[in-house]
Each structure stands twice: as C-alpha cells, then as structure tokens.
Scaffold this motif. Structure first.
Motif, PDB file in Angstrom:
ATOM      1  N   LYS A  79      16.990  35.500  74.140  1.00 58.45           N
ATOM      2  CA  LYS A  79      17.808  35.484  72.933  1.00 58.45           C
ATOM      3  C   LYS A  79      18.777  34.310  72.948  1.00 58.45           C
ATOM      4  N   HIS A  80      19.411  34.075  74.099  1.00 60.46           N
ATOM      5  CA  HIS A  80      20.355  32.976  74.227  1.00 60.46           C
ATOM      6  C   HIS A  80      19.637  31.636  74.097  1.00 60.46           C
ATOM      7  N   MET A 101      18.975  30.984  70.461  1.00 59.31           N
ATOM      8  CA  MET A 101      20.208  30.571  69.772  1.00 59.31           C
ATOM      9  C   MET A 101      20.569  29.133  70.096  1.00 59.31           C
ATOM     10  N   ARG A 102      20.352  28.706  71.315  1.00 53.81           N
ATOM     11  CA  ARG A 102      20.657  27.333  71.701  1.00 53.81           C
ATOM     12  C   ARG A 102      19.723  26.339  71.004  1.00 53.81           C
ATOM     13  N   LEU A 127      18.309  26.739  68.056  1.00 56.06           N
ATOM     14  CA  LEU A 127      18.746  26.627  66.670  1.00 56.06           C
ATOM     15  C   LEU A 127      20.036  25.807  66.556  1.00 56.06           C
ATOM     16  N   GLN A 128      20.914  25.941  67.546  1.00 52.65           N
ATOM     17  CA  GLN A 128      22.147  25.157  67.540  1.00 52.65           C
ATOM     18  C   GLN A 128      21.854  23.664  67.689  1.00 52.65           C
ATOM     19  N   SER A 143      20.569  22.359  64.473  1.00 51.74           N
ATOM     20  CA  SER A 143      21.666  22.247  63.517  1.00 51.74           C
ATOM     21  C   SER A 143      22.504  21.011  63.772  1.00 51.74           C
ATOM     22  N   ASP A 188      12.500  25.712  65.347  1.00 52.03           N
ATOM     23  CA  ASP A 188      12.093  27.022  64.824  1.00 52.03           C
ATOM     24  C   ASP A 188      10.895  27.574  65.599  1.00 52.03           C
ATOM     25  N   ALA A 230      12.096  28.637  69.064  1.00 54.96           N
ATOM     26  CA  ALA A 230      12.976  29.796  68.951  1.00 54.96           C
ATOM     27  C   ALA A 230      12.171  31.053  68.638  1.00 54.96           C
TER      28      ALA A 230
END
Length: 240
Positions: A72-73, A76-77, A79-80, A83, A93, A96
């Motif tokens: 999960k982490h 998230m990383r 996607l960060q 971004s 994507d 992830a």
C-alpha cells in the motif's frame, strides 16, 4: 477411559459386578491409571503440536499484514512521484495497480493465517482444559486407589484374625489349660519330694554326740559363767 470409569463408579451395580469378576481389581486399577497417564502424555504432545501450528499461523498473519501495508505504501509513493513529475503517470498507475493487487493478496493471506491462528488457539485452549481435567481425575483416582488398598489390607487382616478366632474352641482351650495346670502341680510336688529326699540324714552317732554336747557344755563356757558369777543354769550366784 471407559474401563476406568467402570472401575470407579462404585454406586453402579454394573461396576460392582465387573469388579467382583476381576481376579485382582487393584492391579487392574493400577494398570488403568498407567494407561490414563499414557493418554495424558499423548495429549501433552498433541497440545505442543497444536501450539506450534498456532504460533506459525500467528507469524504468517503478522508477516502477511506487514506485506499488505508495504504494498500500500509503495502504491502511494508511486502515485506521489507521478504527481511530482518524477514518473510517468501511466507507468505509475500500472505499477501502483500491481502493488495494490499484491496488497490484496497479502491481506487475503493475512486473513487466512488469522483464521488458522484463531482455530488452533481455540484447539489449544480446549486441549489444555481437557488435560487439566484429566490430571485432576488421575490424582483423584490415585488417592482413591491408595485408600482402597489400605482398606483392603485392613479388611484382609481383620478377616484373618476373625477366622482364627472363630476356629478357636474355648472349651477345648480351657480343658487344655486345666490339664497343663494339673501337670505343673504334679511336677512341682515331685520336685519337692526329690528335694526332701536329697536332704542330708543324721546317723545314730551324730545324734549321740549332739546330745552329749548340749548337756555337758564346754570348758570355756563354764569358765566364762564362773567369771560372771553365774550358776550353771545361767542365774547369778549368791557369791556375787
């Protein structure tokens, strides 16, 4: 287990009948207790094996949970970074999504391991309860067997004494004692008779010498009487 229950349900008529048919109830009871102790050892081994499985399941649960959090982490990383422009959005994507798939699989593994852990924990708790109950029953039966063995000894000794007492003929015993008393009295009278016969006898010369000695007296005795002023009969003379 069933055999031992039959041995110790003394309130049951069937148990009494079964024990009466046994050649040696005490030995069979001791063997039953040994069998139960063997069952207890097997139960302890089973408990240890169940606890091992429960511990392994607990570790698998923790490991799978940690993997799920890690995936999960990572998602998230990714996607960060997309971004912030460090990674293409499409690639981020895709990766992830794969990370979330792994997270789901890890969570499934954690749930499965958690279910196994709970199941084996319940099995271990149930085995521990049964083992404790079995230990308590074995202790109770051992104490009861000790009491029964002591009672059996006392009963056997009492029965032996009573049987011996029942076989004693009191009239015969009294007659025997009377005979023995008569025999002892006869022996004592005979011994006294032999004693009288063994006493020394006096000859005629001894009796004559004894008579002469008592009438004549001795010269020393006459001299002493004369010195004391006594007559021959022991009275004081007038000269004194």
């Amino acid at each position: 287990m069933n055999l031992f229950k039959r041995l110790f349900k003394f309130g049951s008529a069937e148990a009494h009948a079964a024990i009466d048919k046994m050649e040696d109830p005490i030995k069979m009871s001791e063997q039953a207790i040994r069998d139960l102790k063997g069952d207890l050892d097997n139960s302890l081994q089973s408990l240890a094996e169940v606890k091992v499985i429960a511990i392994r399941s607990r570790r698998e649960t923790e490991q799978a949970g940690a993997e799920a959090d890690d995936y999960k982490h990572k998602a998230m990383r990714l996607l960060q970074r997309a971004s912030s422009g460090e990674l293409e959005q499409e690639e981020a994507d895709r990766l992830a999504s794969r990370a979330l798939e792994q997270q789901t699989q890890a969570q499934s593994n954690a749930e499965r391991a958690r279910g196994e852990r709970d199941k084996y924990d319940r099995m271990a708790a149930d085995l521990e309860y049964r083992i404790q109950d079995l230990r308590s029953q074995i202790t109770q039966w051992e104490n009861e067997l000790k009491t029964l063995k002591a009672r059996a000894k006392v009963s056997s000794a009492t029965k032996k004494i009573n049987r011996q007492m029942a076989q004693i003929d009191s009239s015969s015993t009294i007659a025997t004692l009377e005979k023995m008393r008569t025999r002892v009295e006869e022996e004592e009278a005979l011994a006294e008779s032999y004693g009288d016969m063994a006493k020394p006898t006096h000859s005629l010369d001894d009796e004559i010498d004894q008579a002469l000695g008592s009438s004549g007296g001795s010269a020393s005795l006459d001299a002493l009487k004369q010195e004391m002023g006594l007559n021959g009969d022991g009275n004081r003379s007038d000269k004194a």
